[in-house]
Design a protein around this motif. Structure first.
Motif, PDB file in Angstrom:
ATOM      1  N   LEU A  51       0.841  -1.200   0.000  1.00 41.24           N
ATOM      2  CA  LEU A  51       0.000   0.000   0.000  1.00 41.24           C
ATOM      3  C   LEU A  51       0.874   1.248   0.000  1.00 41.24           C
ATOM      4  O   LEU A  51       0.629   2.191  -0.768  1.00 41.24           O
ATOM      5  CB  LEU A  51      -0.919   0.000   1.221  1.00 41.24           C
ATOM      6  N   ALA A  52       1.897   1.245   0.845  1.00 43.47           N
ATOM      7  CA  ALA A  52       2.815   2.388   0.905  1.00 43.47           C
ATOM      8  C   ALA A  52       3.511   2.589  -0.436  1.00 43.47           C
ATOM      9  O   ALA A  52       3.661   3.725  -0.913  1.00 43.47           O
ATOM     10  CB  ALA A  52       3.841   2.170   2.012  1.00 43.47           C
ATOM     11  N   ARG A  53       3.921   1.486  -1.056  1.00 43.51           N
ATOM     12  CA  ARG A  53       4.603   1.582  -2.351  1.00 43.51           C
ATOM     13  C   ARG A  53       3.690   2.181  -3.412  1.00 43.51           C
ATOM     14  O   ARG A  53       4.114   3.020  -4.216  1.00 43.51           O
ATOM     15  CB  ARG A  53       5.070   0.195  -2.796  1.00 43.51           C
ATOM     16  N   GLN A  54       2.427   1.770  -3.404  1.00 38.72           N
ATOM     17  CA  GLN A  54       1.501   2.243  -4.432  1.00 38.72           C
ATOM     18  C   GLN A  54       1.208   3.736  -4.319  1.00 38.72           C
ATOM     19  O   GLN A  54       0.893   4.381  -5.323  1.00 38.72           O
ATOM     20  CB  GLN A  54       0.199   1.440  -4.379  1.00 38.72           C
ATOM     21  N   VAL A  55       1.273   4.273  -3.115  1.00 42.43           N
ATOM     22  CA  VAL A  55       0.994   5.708  -2.952  1.00 42.43           C
ATOM     23  C   VAL A  55       2.272   6.526  -2.838  1.00 42.43           C
ATOM     24  O   VAL A  55       2.223   7.740  -2.611  1.00 42.43           O
ATOM     25  CB  VAL A  55       0.090   5.965  -1.722  1.00 42.43           C
ATOM     26  N   GLY A  56       3.425   5.869  -2.983  1.00 42.25           N
ATOM     27  CA  GLY A  56       4.692   6.586  -2.936  1.00 42.25           C
ATOM     28  C   GLY A  56       4.996   7.183  -1.582  1.00 42.25           C
ATOM     29  O   GLY A  56       5.501   8.302  -1.476  1.00 42.25           O
ATOM     30  N   ALA A  57       4.677   6.427  -0.525  1.00 47.11           N
ATOM     31  CA  ALA A  57       4.909   6.913   0.836  1.00 47.11           C
ATOM     32  C   ALA A  57       5.634   5.845   1.639  1.00 47.11           C
ATOM     33  O   ALA A  57       5.808   4.712   1.185  1.00 47.11           O
ATOM     34  CB  ALA A  57       3.579   7.256   1.504  1.00 47.11           C
ATOM     35  N   SER A  58       6.063   6.214   2.828  1.00 45.06           N
ATOM     36  CA  SER A  58       6.692   5.244   3.712  1.00 45.06           C
ATOM     37  C   SER A  58       5.621   4.464   4.461  1.00 45.06           C
ATOM     38  O   SER A  58       4.476   4.915   4.601  1.00 45.06           O
ATOM     39  CB  SER A  58       7.594   5.954   4.724  1.00 45.06           C
ATOM     40  N   LYS A  59       6.006   3.292   4.948  1.00 47.61           N
ATOM     41  CA  LYS A  59       5.093   2.491   5.759  1.00 47.61           C
ATOM     42  C   LYS A  59       4.690   3.262   7.015  1.00 47.61           C
ATOM     43  O   LYS A  59       3.535   3.217   7.451  1.00 47.61           O
ATOM     44  CB  LYS A  59       5.784   1.176   6.125  1.00 47.61           C
ATOM     45  N   GLY A  60       5.649   4.004   7.580  1.00 41.93           N
ATOM     46  CA  GLY A  60       5.368   4.792   8.772  1.00 41.93           C
ATOM     47  C   GLY A  60       4.327   5.866   8.523  1.00 41.93           C
ATOM     48  O   GLY A  60       3.507   6.170   9.396  1.00 41.93           O
ATOM     49  N   LEU A  61       4.349   6.443   7.316  1.00 46.12           N
ATOM     50  CA  LEU A  61       3.373   7.484   7.001  1.00 46.12           C
ATOM     51  C   LEU A  61       1.970   6.895   6.894  1.00 46.12           C
ATOM     52  O   LEU A  61       0.993   7.519   7.313  1.00 46.12           O
ATOM     53  CB  LEU A  61       3.747   8.188   5.697  1.00 46.12           C
ATOM     54  N   VAL A  62       1.868   5.689   6.346  1.00 47.14           N
ATOM     55  CA  VAL A  62       0.563   5.022   6.277  1.00 47.14           C
ATOM     56  C   VAL A  62       0.005   4.842   7.687  1.00 47.14           C
ATOM     57  O   VAL A  62      -1.165   5.137   7.956  1.00 47.14           O
ATOM     58  CB  VAL A  62       0.669   3.656   5.571  1.00 47.14           C
ATOM     59  N   TYR A  63       0.867   4.388   8.609  1.00 48.90           N
ATOM     60  CA  TYR A  63       0.422   4.190   9.989  1.00 48.90           C
ATOM     61  C   TYR A  63       0.123   5.518  10.686  1.00 48.90           C
ATOM     62  O   TYR A  63      -0.659   5.561  11.634  1.00 48.90           O
ATOM     63  CB  TYR A  63       1.472   3.409  10.772  1.00 48.90           C
ATOM     64  N   ALA A  64       0.749   6.592  10.220  1.00 46.08           N
ATOM     65  CA  ALA A  64       0.455   7.904  10.797  1.00 46.08           C
ATOM     66  C   ALA A  64      -0.985   8.312  10.502  1.00 46.08           C
ATOM     67  O   ALA A  64      -1.659   8.927  11.331  1.00 46.08           O
ATOM     68  CB  ALA A  64       1.422   8.952  10.245  1.00 46.08           C
ATOM     69  N   TYR A  65      -1.456   7.955   9.319  1.00 46.86           N
ATOM     70  CA  TYR A  65      -2.840   8.274   8.944  1.00 46.86           C
ATOM     71  C   TYR A  65      -3.828   7.230   9.462  1.00 46.86           C
ATOM     72  O   TYR A  65      -4.947   7.564   9.849  1.00 46.86           O
ATOM     73  CB  TYR A  65      -2.953   8.381   7.422  1.00 46.86           C
ATOM     74  N   PHE A  66      -3.406   5.973   9.444  1.00 48.18           N
ATOM     75  CA  PHE A  66      -4.279   4.875   9.870  1.00 48.18           C
ATOM     76  C   PHE A  66      -3.477   3.959  10.794  1.00 48.18           C
ATOM     77  O   PHE A  66      -2.791   3.047  10.324  1.00 48.18           O
ATOM     78  CB  PHE A  66      -4.808   4.101   8.657  1.00 48.18           C
ATOM     79  N   PRO A  67      -3.547   4.198  12.102  1.00 52.50           N
ATOM     80  CA  PRO A  67      -2.731   3.442  13.069  1.00 52.50           C
ATOM     81  C   PRO A  67      -2.911   1.928  13.002  1.00 52.50           C
ATOM     82  O   PRO A  67      -1.985   1.181  13.296  1.00 52.50           O
ATOM     83  CB  PRO A  67      -3.198   4.002  14.414  1.00 52.50           C
ATOM     84  N   THR A  68      -4.116   1.471  12.636  1.00 46.61           N
ATOM     85  CA  THR A  68      -4.345   0.037  12.461  1.00 46.61           C
ATOM     86  C   THR A  68      -5.113  -0.177  11.163  1.00 46.61           C
ATOM     87  O   THR A  68      -5.740   0.752  10.634  1.00 46.61           O
ATOM     88  CB  THR A  68      -5.173  -0.562  13.617  1.00 46.61           C
ATOM     89  N   GLN A  69      -5.086  -1.408  10.676  1.00 51.59           N
ATOM     90  CA  GLN A  69      -5.864  -1.699   9.471  1.00 51.59           C
ATOM     91  C   GLN A  69      -7.361  -1.635   9.761  1.00 51.59           C
ATOM     92  O   GLN A  69      -8.160  -1.368   8.862  1.00 51.59           O
ATOM     93  CB  GLN A  69      -5.471  -3.065   8.895  1.00 51.59           C
ATOM     94  N   TYR A  70      -7.752  -1.846  11.006  1.00 52.24           N
ATOM     95  CA  TYR A  70      -9.161  -1.692  11.357  1.00 52.24           C
ATOM     96  C   TYR A  70      -9.599  -0.241  11.143  1.00 52.24           C
ATOM     97  O   TYR A  70     -10.714   0.023  10.680  1.00 52.24           O
ATOM     98  CB  TYR A  70      -9.404  -2.093  12.814  1.00 52.24           C
ATOM     99  N   ASP A  71      -8.727   0.708  11.480  1.00 48.98           N
ATOM    100  CA  ASP A  71      -9.039   2.120  11.243  1.00 48.98           C
ATOM    101  C   ASP A  71      -9.198   2.381   9.747  1.00 48.98           C
ATOM    102  O   ASP A  71     -10.124   3.074   9.316  1.00 48.98           O
ATOM    103  CB  ASP A  71      -7.922   3.016  11.796  1.00 48.98           C
ATOM    104  N   LEU A  72      -8.292   1.824   8.970  1.00 46.76           N
ATOM    105  CA  LEU A  72      -8.336   1.993   7.518  1.00 46.76           C
ATOM    106  C   LEU A  72      -9.616   1.406   6.938  1.00 46.76           C
ATOM    107  O   LEU A  72     -10.320   2.060   6.157  1.00 46.76           O
ATOM    108  CB  LEU A  72      -7.114   1.315   6.892  1.00 46.76           C
ATOM    109  N   PHE A  73      -9.947   0.191   7.331  1.00 45.72           N
ATOM    110  CA  PHE A  73     -11.100  -0.492   6.748  1.00 45.72           C
ATOM    111  C   PHE A  73     -12.421   0.127   7.206  1.00 45.72           C
ATOM    112  O   PHE A  73     -13.376   0.201   6.431  1.00 45.72           O
ATOM    113  CB  PHE A  73     -11.052  -1.982   7.082  1.00 45.72           C
ATOM    114  N   ASN A  74     -12.490   0.572   8.453  1.00 47.89           N
ATOM    115  CA  ASN A  74     -13.711   1.241   8.904  1.00 47.89           C
ATOM    116  C   ASN A  74     -13.907   2.574   8.190  1.00 47.89           C
ATOM    117  O   ASN A  74     -15.036   2.958   7.874  1.00 47.89           O
ATOM    118  CB  ASN A  74     -13.680   1.453  10.420  1.00 47.89           C
ATOM    119  N   THR A  75     -12.808   3.266   7.913  1.00 41.93           N
ATOM    120  CA  THR A  75     -12.907   4.517   7.160  1.00 41.93           C
ATOM    121  C   THR A  75     -13.410   4.249   5.750  1.00 41.93           C
ATOM    122  O   THR A  75     -14.251   4.987   5.219  1.00 41.93           O
ATOM    123  CB  THR A  75     -11.544   5.229   7.104  1.00 41.93           C
TER     124      THR A  75
END
Length: 216
Positions: A51-75
Motif C-alpha cells: 500500500l505504501a509503495r503504491q501511494v509513494g509513501a513510507s510504511k510509517g506514514l501510512v500508519y500515521a494516517y491509519f494506526p491500524t488496518q481496522y481504522d483503515l477499513f472502517n474509514t
C-alpha cells in the motif's frame, strides 16, 4: 483510535518521494489505493508495504494516517456507506411500499457494485473485521435493515427471523450481479434485468410461500 499527525521524519520521507501533498489529499490517495487492492485481492488484511509503495509513501506514514488496518477499513466502510446513502439508498429505504423499496435499494446497490466493485461486501463479511466494525458503520447498516424489516413485517406472512434471512439473501443478488459486471463477466443490461427479476421473484415467493412448489 484517532490518527496522529505525521512526524518530521515521515514528512521528510514523503517530501523525498515526490511533491508533498495536503493531508486530506494524501489520506484520500491511501483510501483509493487500499480500495483497489482489496477488490483485486478479494480478502483482508492488506500488505501495508505494498500500500505504501503504491501511494509513494513510507510504511510509517501510512500508519500515521491509519494506526491500524481496522481504522483503515472502517474509514473505507464509512465512505462506501455514505456514498450509497447520498446516492439514494437512504431515501429508497424510506419508501412505504415494500416492493418498491426493496427493488430501489437492490438496484442502487447493484449499480454501486457494478461501478466500484464488491468492496463493501468484502469489508463487511471478511472474518478479519469480525468484532471490529465501528459504531457508525453498525448504526448505518442497522438503520437501513430495521426500516426494511419493519416494512416487510407489515406486508409479509413471515417471522422476523425469516425476514432477516430473506433480506440477507436478497442483498446477495445485487452484490453478485454487480460483481459480475465489474469483472466484465456479464453485461450490465442483462445483469440489471436478472437482478430486478430475482428481487421481484423473491418477494412474490415470500408473499405466498404455500404456493411455491419446491421439488423433492
Amino acid at each position: 483510535m484517532k490518527s496522529r499527525s505525521p512526524t518530521k521524519t515521515e514528512k521528510k520521507t514523503e517530501a523525498g518521494k515526490g511533491k508533498r501533498l495536503a493531508p486530506e489529499v494524501r489520506r484520500a490517495q491511501m483510501l483509493d489505493a487500499a480500495a483497489r487492492m482489496i477488490v483485486e485481492q478479494g480478502y483482508l488484511p492488506l500488505p501495508v508495504e505494498e500500500l505504501a509503495r503504491q501511494v509513494g509513501a513510507s510504511k510509517g506514514l501510512v500508519y500515521a494516517y491509519f494506526p491500524t488496518q481496522y481504522d483503515l477499513f472502517n474509514t473505507l466502510l464509512e465512505r462506501e456507506i455514505d456514498s450509497l446513502l447520498l446516492g439514494g439508498l437512504e431515501t429508497a429505504s424510506q419508501v412505504k411500499d415494500l416492493e418498491q423499496a426493496a427493488v430501489l435499494c437492490a438496484m442502487l446497490y447493484f449499480e454501486h457494485v457494478a461501478r466500484s466493485g464488491p468492496l463493501l461486501n468484502i469489508l463487511m463479511t471478511d472474518l478479519y473485521m469480525a468484532g471490529h466494525l465501528s459504531p457508525k458503520v453498525r448504526h448505518s447498516c442497522e438503520a437501513i435493515a430495521v426500516r426494511l424489516t419493519h416494512l416487510a413485517a407489515r406486508e409479509l406472512p413471515c417471522s422476523e427471523e425469516e425476514i432477516h434471512a430473506a433480506i440477507e439473501m436478497m442483498t446477495a443478488i445485487p452484490d453478485e450481479a454487480g460483481r459480475l459486471v465489474f469483472h466484465r463477466e456479464l453485461d450490465q443490461t442483462t445483469a440489471r434485468q436478472i437482478c430486478h427479476g430475482l428481487i421481484e421473484s423473491c418477494l412474490k415467493a415470500l408473499r405466498a410461500p404455500e404456493k411455491v412448489s419446491v421439488p423433492d
